[in-house]
Design a protein around this motif. Structure first.
Motif, PDB file in Angstrom:
ATOM      1  N   ALA B   7       0.744  -1.102   0.084  1.00  0.00           N
ATOM      2  CA  ALA B   7       0.152   0.157  -0.105  1.00  0.00           C
ATOM      3  C   ALA B   7       0.959   1.221   0.115  1.00  0.00           C
ATOM      4  O   ALA B   7       0.594   1.981  -0.837  1.00  0.00           O
ATOM      5  CB  ALA B   7      -1.067  -0.038   1.125  1.00  0.00           C
ATOM      6  N   LEU B   8       1.946   1.138   0.840  1.00  0.00           N
ATOM      7  CA  LEU B   8       2.877   2.330   0.828  1.00  0.00           C
ATOM      8  C   LEU B   8       3.419   2.780  -0.586  1.00  0.00           C
ATOM      9  O   LEU B   8       3.611   3.932  -0.857  1.00  0.00           O
ATOM     10  CB  LEU B   8       3.879   1.998   2.025  1.00  0.00           C
ATOM     11  N   ALA B   9       4.022   1.504  -1.020  1.00  0.00           N
ATOM     12  CA  ALA B   9       4.697   1.492  -2.243  1.00  0.00           C
ATOM     13  C   ALA B   9       4.029   2.524  -3.392  1.00  0.00           C
ATOM     14  O   ALA B   9       4.459   3.033  -4.151  1.00  0.00           O
ATOM     15  CB  ALA B   9       5.288   0.243  -2.793  1.00  0.00           C
ATOM     16  N   ALA B  10       2.606   1.563  -3.268  1.00  0.00           N
ATOM     17  CA  ALA B  10       2.002   2.390  -4.348  1.00  0.00           C
ATOM     18  C   ALA B  10       1.827   3.942  -4.512  1.00  0.00           C
ATOM     19  O   ALA B  10       1.770   4.486  -5.358  1.00  0.00           O
ATOM     20  CB  ALA B  10       0.531   1.612  -4.251  1.00  0.00           C
ATOM     21  N   ARG B  11       1.869   4.315  -3.044  1.00  0.00           N
ATOM     22  CA  ARG B  11       1.514   5.680  -3.176  1.00  0.00           C
ATOM     23  C   ARG B  11       2.760   6.550  -3.274  1.00  0.00           C
ATOM     24  O   ARG B  11       2.708   7.929  -3.574  1.00  0.00           O
ATOM     25  CB  ARG B  11       0.769   6.078  -1.446  1.00  0.00           C
ATOM     26  N   LEU B  12       3.818   5.932  -3.049  1.00  0.00           N
ATOM     27  CA  LEU B  12       4.975   6.776  -3.335  1.00  0.00           C
ATOM     28  C   LEU B  12       5.570   6.520  -4.714  1.00  0.00           C
ATOM     29  O   LEU B  12       6.587   7.149  -5.246  1.00  0.00           O
ATOM     30  CB  LEU B  12       6.073   6.069  -2.289  1.00  0.00           C
ATOM     31  N   ALA B  13       4.856   5.681  -5.383  1.00  0.00           N
ATOM     32  CA  ALA B  13       5.426   5.364  -6.742  1.00  0.00           C
ATOM     33  C   ALA B  13       5.570   6.758  -7.513  1.00  0.00           C
ATOM     34  O   ALA B  13       6.814   6.719  -8.354  1.00  0.00           O
ATOM     35  CB  ALA B  13       4.439   4.392  -7.609  1.00  0.00           C
ATOM     36  N   SER B  14       4.654   7.606  -7.550  1.00  0.00           N
ATOM     37  CA  SER B  14       4.687   8.499  -8.520  1.00  0.00           C
ATOM     38  C   SER B  14       5.867   9.497  -8.189  1.00  0.00           C
ATOM     39  O   SER B  14       6.330  10.196  -9.031  1.00  0.00           O
ATOM     40  CB  SER B  14       3.505   9.314  -8.315  1.00  0.00           C
ATOM     41  N   LEU B  15       6.472   9.303  -7.069  1.00  0.00           N
ATOM     42  CA  LEU B  15       7.729  10.175  -6.739  1.00  0.00           C
ATOM     43  C   LEU B  15       9.039   9.659  -7.425  1.00  0.00           C
ATOM     44  O   LEU B  15       9.971  10.451  -7.285  1.00  0.00           O
ATOM     45  CB  LEU B  15       7.696  10.220  -5.124  1.00  0.00           C
ATOM     46  N   ARG B  16       9.098   8.567  -7.701  1.00  0.00           N
ATOM     47  CA  ARG B  16      10.292   7.927  -8.199  1.00  0.00           C
ATOM     48  C   ARG B  16      11.642   8.433  -7.341  1.00  0.00           C
ATOM     49  O   ARG B  16      12.386   8.700  -7.705  1.00  0.00           O
ATOM     50  CB  ARG B  16      10.661   8.376  -9.627  1.00  0.00           C
ATOM     51  N   LEU B  17      11.470   7.885  -6.181  1.00  0.00           N
ATOM     52  CA  LEU B  17      12.400   8.185  -5.248  1.00  0.00           C
ATOM     53  C   LEU B  17      13.776   7.199  -5.432  1.00  0.00           C
ATOM     54  O   LEU B  17      13.425   6.218  -6.266  1.00  0.00           O
ATOM     55  CB  LEU B  17      12.163   8.085  -3.874  1.00  0.00           C
ATOM     56  N   ALA B  18      14.713   7.574  -5.015  1.00  0.00           N
ATOM     57  CA  ALA B  18      15.827   6.646  -5.294  1.00  0.00           C
ATOM     58  C   ALA B  18      15.414   5.450  -4.324  1.00  0.00           C
ATOM     59  O   ALA B  18      14.894   5.454  -3.361  1.00  0.00           O
ATOM     60  CB  ALA B  18      17.104   7.389  -4.808  1.00  0.00           C
ATOM     61  N   PRO B  19      15.723   4.021  -4.936  1.00  0.00           N
ATOM     62  CA  PRO B  19      15.374   3.078  -4.392  1.00  0.00           C
ATOM     63  C   PRO B  19      15.553   2.859  -2.730  1.00  0.00           C
ATOM     64  O   PRO B  19      14.871   2.429  -2.121  1.00  0.00           O
ATOM     65  CB  PRO B  19      15.916   1.834  -5.334  1.00  0.00           C
ATOM     66  N   ALA B  20      16.789   3.212  -2.434  1.00  0.00           N
ATOM     67  CA  ALA B  20      17.072   3.066  -1.087  1.00  0.00           C
ATOM     68  C   ALA B  20      16.429   4.050  -0.197  1.00  0.00           C
ATOM     69  O   ALA B  20      15.970   3.657   0.917  1.00  0.00           O
ATOM     70  CB  ALA B  20      18.821   3.533  -1.082  1.00  0.00           C
ATOM     71  N   ARG B  21      16.321   5.368  -0.710  1.00  0.00           N
ATOM     72  CA  ARG B  21      15.312   6.246   0.174  1.00  0.00           C
ATOM     73  C   ARG B  21      14.046   5.798   0.305  1.00  0.00           C
ATOM     74  O   ARG B  21      13.307   5.805   1.178  1.00  0.00           O
ATOM     75  CB  ARG B  21      15.350   7.467  -0.756  1.00  0.00           C
ATOM     76  N   GLU B  22      13.368   5.003  -0.816  1.00  0.00           N
ATOM     77  CA  GLU B  22      12.097   4.849  -0.858  1.00  0.00           C
ATOM     78  C   GLU B  22      12.035   3.611   0.096  1.00  0.00           C
ATOM     79  O   GLU B  22      10.992   3.519   0.989  1.00  0.00           O
ATOM     80  CB  GLU B  22      11.479   4.032  -2.403  1.00  0.00           C
ATOM     81  N   ARG B  23      12.887   2.532   0.142  1.00  0.00           N
ATOM     82  CA  ARG B  23      12.782   1.538   1.070  1.00  0.00           C
ATOM     83  C   ARG B  23      12.644   1.946   2.384  1.00  0.00           C
ATOM     84  O   ARG B  23      12.058   1.446   3.385  1.00  0.00           O
ATOM     85  CB  ARG B  23      14.056   0.529   0.917  1.00  0.00           C
ATOM     86  N   GLU B  24      13.629   2.964   2.693  1.00  0.00           N
ATOM     87  CA  GLU B  24      13.535   3.500   4.243  1.00  0.00           C
ATOM     88  C   GLU B  24      12.386   4.132   4.593  1.00  0.00           C
ATOM     89  O   GLU B  24      11.898   3.928   5.604  1.00  0.00           O
ATOM     90  CB  GLU B  24      14.651   4.578   4.174  1.00  0.00           C
TER      91      GLU B  24
END
Lengths: 110, 950
Positions: B7-24
């Motif tokens: 659920a979180l990943a789906a909401r952050l997807a549009s930001l295209r964060l650096a993968p490490a940052r997104e995981r954090e």
């Protein structure tokens, strides 16, 4: 509208105040806001964390993953020296603002 | 526990964060939701409700993503994990590199152009560095070269009667001339006395050896070395074995080892070569081993000559005697100085100890051997003035032989210095050009940079990001540059061309060049790009930035023009030097002359027999159709070899000395030096050199008649001022009795240098001075190369055992005298051309950009009545103003730099005005063309279209 602005401006002050004595993680901050406001103020995840990250980007707080034995690691936020100065300034401003509002809206002195 | 990550990943997807940052972020938020869920459960809510309430925390119509929008590239401090190292810098770097790589791949064409430019600049520098480093700074390819020492001597040496030297040695501190060769007795004495400190060996480069293998005669390069040569150097055979001191005894069976190169070229790597018997200078020798490919001797780190065959020194007795050299082996002549002596220090021993221990024995041995030589002389020779007071003993020098027995000569140093300057200038131009390209790209990225600055990115972080891009480009350029260098080195003259690019120092240099280059072309654009006024920039595409960018771009262009001009002036100077050198009157017409060098000595001919051989060959070659005349000389004029002697005129008591091993400045001695050429009758007719006084040599000037000679006009003027030289007699050795009579004077011809005036020269008769080596000289009708096959065939038919040492035209032989000048001319012309091209492309790009930016302005001007011509000239004059400033700066730099090449140019000054004018004209012409294209576009702007765009 005004309410939202007020909330946003004061939210920074709230968070900075809460991490002043010691580093806290996000859930703890949200619980403290809820408890100390008697349930009147509540931050959802969707607004709390972006705020934390923004404060962090401005250099007022710093988040660190800290692992304690037997627990999952958590991200603790603590106040930076810059944040401390900002907190002091905001406190002053807030107090002046509250005083000013009180003077205007308070009962008329005869 | 429910799973929140999806659920979180789906909401952050549009930001295209650096993968490490997104995981954090997901980890942190999902923990929060866990806590919330547990809290709700504790309050007694059922599972489903608790999950729904927790998820409500993040369901706010995209609020989470919207609120986090500014965080896209936010810096993240590293986590604190017990025992884990801090890795922030590396994380950032990794992020920068990934980001830069992505951006560079987006603008692929731009990136390729920049990398190609950098490859050219870095490649040229790497090629030159690899050659320079190999020749000037690297060590000889044997184990532990630092412990090798060499033995030289400085100062006048009166105890020498003949001497061989094979390379250049830098003068000693006081400017004293230093020599390297030792006599055999001196070596033996050294070897005995050095034992406590070092193991010594001696080497003699034999030069060309006639090697007959299976009946096939060919010349090979030979060395002779003492038996311990390989063991001291630590060189083992790759096949068979190397020779040992046991093989180096006069009584041992003759053996030799061959180089890997020779093994391949002459034997096709046949393993059966070990044990094979060959004929070397008519001596039967058994090959006992093949040397490793990496061993190139100890003369220089990059040798210009490498031995194909190495013999034990004792074999010299046979190798040299068989050549018919009447004097026999140098081993038997105690006052001949010919051996190169080197050694390997024992651990803890020093060169200074060795020098102290050997200086005494050196002087004593030299003295004793010279005294013995004098004692054996007939009385009249011994008492001749030139053998009196010969007591001066030189100073022994023991120093490191890490870089070989000889030093890199001044020509190599000069070439290296000049070429380094040239390619460095090219690199600067490349940097200026790439900096401009970076700037133009930075303009396109102003918005991105402004946004990032406004979102809290620090300027230093952005500068670092931009520099990472520059570094990435430069490293890619360096990688490609190494490929360029591999080819570039091949273009350099030998021996530089054999330097390897794939060595540690060279690769390090390429990387260092990339780093420095990226700073050169990256820093200013990065600082400029990040100094944007955020507000102004976000509000509008501010013109002010374009204006400032323009000033910098213009300065960089001026730099390019100036540096290009410097290179063009250099090209002009050396091209004109070459032309001048080719136009020099050398005294005879060098065209249509073929020179064929033969050394019958190595095929077992003695001197009388070789006279007969040459007589036969001259007759037969002269009869070949297309050959107008045949003769010979030893050596050939302008071939690079010199033969000189002293002359001692009868009745002139002012004697000089034959050998010039004395200290410099002994002018009286030198004034008696005369260059010598031994020629066959008909030589002057063949060359077209008129005999101006007396007579020519004839076939009758042979051993049965009086010795005669012909001198040139300079010799006549020098030795017989205001006298008639005809009939004068002289000897070539002091106190000698065999007089030579001057019978003619011939017109001057250059001897070994085209630059210097013709030196005093004497032409002796070959029949009276037979040699077992000579240059057959043929005057041909039409191109000499046409008769070469017939010449080879005739020589082979005359004696199949006779190898041709070299076959070249006289013009080629002369051209070889200019190889350094030609190298400079080629390098300057090549790089000057490249520089001009780069500067023109830079000018074209800059003006195109300016014209595009000012299209509306042009439109207005033309709508208001400006003529096409006036717009054209406006843009042109803007371009040419820049070119003019560049030219002015370039001329100033060229004038300042001219003193570095003033000794190298010929027939003109290094500040030659005509050359400057030509260079300026070429540069202005080409840049006018580059400026014309955008100017023409500007003048064809359709006012209506331009104004609509506004």
């Amino acid at each position: 509208m005004l309410e939202r602005e007020l909330k946003k401006g004061s939210a920074e002050l709230l968070i900075l105040s809460l991490v002043e004595p010691r580093a806290r993680h996000g859930y703890e901050i949200s619980k403290l806001i809820e408890q100390r406001s008697g349930g009147r103020l509540r931050f959802k995840v969707a607004s709390l964390y972006p705020l934390l990250y923004r404060l962090e980007e401005r250099g007022w707080i710093v988040g660190r993953w800290i692992e304690k034995p037997g627990e999952r690691r958590r991200r603790f936020y603590r106040l930076t020296p810059g944040g401390r100065r900002m907190l002091a300034a905001q406190r002053t401003h807030w107090r002046e603002f509250v005083d000013a509002v009180a003077q205007i809206t308070g009962p008329e002195h005869a | 526990m429910p799973e929140w990550n999806a659920a979180l990943a789906a909401r952050l997807a549009s930001l295209r964060l650096a993968p490490a940052r997104e995981r954090e972020i997901i980890e942190e938020l999902s923990q929060h939701l866990d806590d919330r869920y547990e809290e709700l459960r504790r309050d007694g809510r059922p599972h489903g409700e608790a999950v729904a309430l927790a998820l409500e925390e993040i369901t706010d119509e995209g609020l989470l993503a919207r609120e986090m929008q500014p965080l896209r590239q936010a810096a993240t401090p590293p986590p604190i994990v017990p025992g884990a190292p801090r890795a922030r810098w590396l994380n950032d770097l990794g992020q920068d590199v990934r980001y830069a790589a992505r951006l560079l791949l987006q603008g692929r064409a731009w990136t390729l152009v920049v990398i190609a430019l950098l490859a050219l600049g870095i490649g040229a520098n790497t090629a030159l560095f690899s050659a320079t480093d190999a020749m000037l700074f690297s060590s000889v390819p044997v184990k532990d070269p630092a412990s090798l020492v060499r033995f030289h001597w400085a100062g006048r040496n009166d105890l020498v009667t003949e001497q061989d030297e094979f390379g250049f040695i830098r003068p000693a501190a006081g400017g004293q001339r230093v020599r390297g060769s030792m006599s055999y007795p001196v070596y033996q004495q050294f070897a005995a006395n050095a034992a406590p400190f070092a193991d010594l060996f001696a080497l003699y480069p034999d030069g060309e050896i006639n090697v007959v293998i299976d009946g096939q005669a060919e010349l090979a390069n030979g060395d002779s070395a003492t038996g311990n040569y390989f063991s001291v150097l630590g060189v083992n055979a790759r096949a068979g074995r190397v020779f040992t001191p046991d093989d180096d005894r006069p009584s041992s069976p003759p053996v030799a080892v061959i180089s890997s190169r020779y093994w391949l070229s002459r034997f096709g790597n046949d393993p059966a070569v070990v044990g094979k018997t060959i004929k070397a200078n008519d001596v039967l020798v058994t090959i006992i081993g093949v040397l490793p490919a990496g061993f190139t001797g100890v003369q220089h780190p990059v040798p210009d000559r490498m031995a194909d065959v190495v013999f034990p020194l004792s074999l010299d007795l046979q190798l040299q005697t068989s050549t018919g050299r009447s004097e026999g082996s140098l081993l038997t002549r105690p006052t001949a100085w010919w051996l190169q002596v080197m050694g390997r220090l024992h651990p803890n021993a020093t060169g200074a100890q060795l020098q102290a221990a050997l200086d005494g024995p050196f002087k004593r041995t030299a003295r004793a051997n010279f005294d013995a030589f004098l004692k054996d002389l007939p009385d009249d020779r011994r008492n001749s003035p030139s053998y009196q007071n010969r007591t001066q003993v030189p100073q022994l020098i023991v120093d490191s032989a890490r870089s070989g027995f000889y030093d890199a000569d001044d020509g190599v140093r000069t070439s290296a210095m000049i070429l380094t300057a040239v390619v460095f200038v090219v690199l600067l131009i490349v940097c200026a050009n790439v900096a401009n390209l970076m700037l133009s790209r930075a303009v396109g990225r102003r918005r991105e940079i402004s946004v990032r600055l406004s979102l809290g990115a620090t300027r230093s972080r952005l500068v670092r990001q931009l520099l990472t891009e520059a570094l990435l480009l430069a490293l890619a350029g360096a990688a490609l540059g190494i490929v360029v260098a591999v080819f570039g080195v091949g273009l350099l003259p030998a021996p530089a061309s054999s330097a390897s690019v794939f060595r540690g120092p060279v690769l390090l240099f390429a990387i260092a060049a990339a780093v420095v280059t990226s700073l050169l072309f990256g820093v200013v654009p990065a600082l400029r790009a990040t100094s944007v006024d955020v507000n102004a920039e976000l509000k509008e595409m501010g013109r002010s930035i374009a204006g400032r960018r323009s000033v910098l771009a213009r300065s960089l262009l001026v730099v390019q023009v100036a540096l290009s001009l410097v290179l063009l002036v250099g090209a002009g100077l050396f091209l004109r030097t070459l032309t001048n050198l080719r136009r020099v009157d050398i005294g005879f017409d060098p065209h249509d002359i073929l020179l064929v060098r033969l050394t019958p000595a190595t095929s077992g001919y003695n001197q009388p027999r070789s006279v007969e051989l040459f007589r036969t060959l001259i007759d037969r070659l002269g009869a070949i159709p297309g050959v107008r005349a045949a003769s010979l000389s030893q050596p050939a004029l302008l071939s690079g070899s010199t033969s000189s002697t002293g002359i001692f005129v009868e009745g002139d008591t002012n004697f000089g000395r034959t050998s010039d091993v004395g200290t410099p400045g002994n002018e009286r001695d030198r004034s008696h030096d005369i260059n010598r050429l031994i020629v066959w009758p008909g030589y002057f007719r063949l060359l077209g050199l008129p005999v101006v006084m007396g007579r020519d040599l004839t076939p009758h000037d042979d051993r049965s008649s009086l010795r005669v000679t012909i001198i040139n006009e300079t010799a006549a003027r020098t030795f017989f001022p205001n006298e008639n030289p005809l009939g004068k007699r002289f000897t070539t050795s002091p106190g000698g009795k065999d007089y030579i009579e001057i019978v003619g004077v011939v017109r001057d011809a250059k001897y070994s240098s085209v630059r210097e005036p013709a030196p005093p020269t004497m032409y002796d008769s070959f029949m009276q001075n037979p040699r077992a080596t000579a240059f057959l000289t043929l005057r041909t009708e039409g191109p000499p190369s046409a008769v070469a096959p017939a010449v080879r065939q005739t020589i082979h038919d005359t004696d199949p055992n006779l190898p041709i040492v070299s076959i070249a035209t006289q013009v080629e032989s002369i051209e070889r005298r200019f190889s350094q000048e030609r190298l400079f001319a080629q390098a300057y012309a090549l790089f000057g051309g490249i520089a001009l091209l780069l500067a023109s492309v830079g000018l074209f790009g800059l003006m195109s950009y300016n014209v595009a930016r000012r299209t509306p302005e042009m439109g207005i001007r033309m709508a208001l009545g400006a003529q096409r011509g006036s717009v054209l000239s406006m843009v042109m004059s803007e371009s040419m103003r820049l070119v003019a400033i560049g030219v002015a700066v370039g001329v100033a730099v060229a004038l300042a730099a001219s003193r570095f090449v003033s000794t190298l140019v010929y027939g003109l000054n290094a500040t030659d005005a005509l050359t400057m004018i030509i260079a300026v004209t070429v540069l202005s012409g080409v840049s006018a063309l580059a400026a014309y294209l955008p100017a023409r576009r500007a003048s064809h702007v359709d006012p209506a279209v331009a104004l609509r765009a506004e």
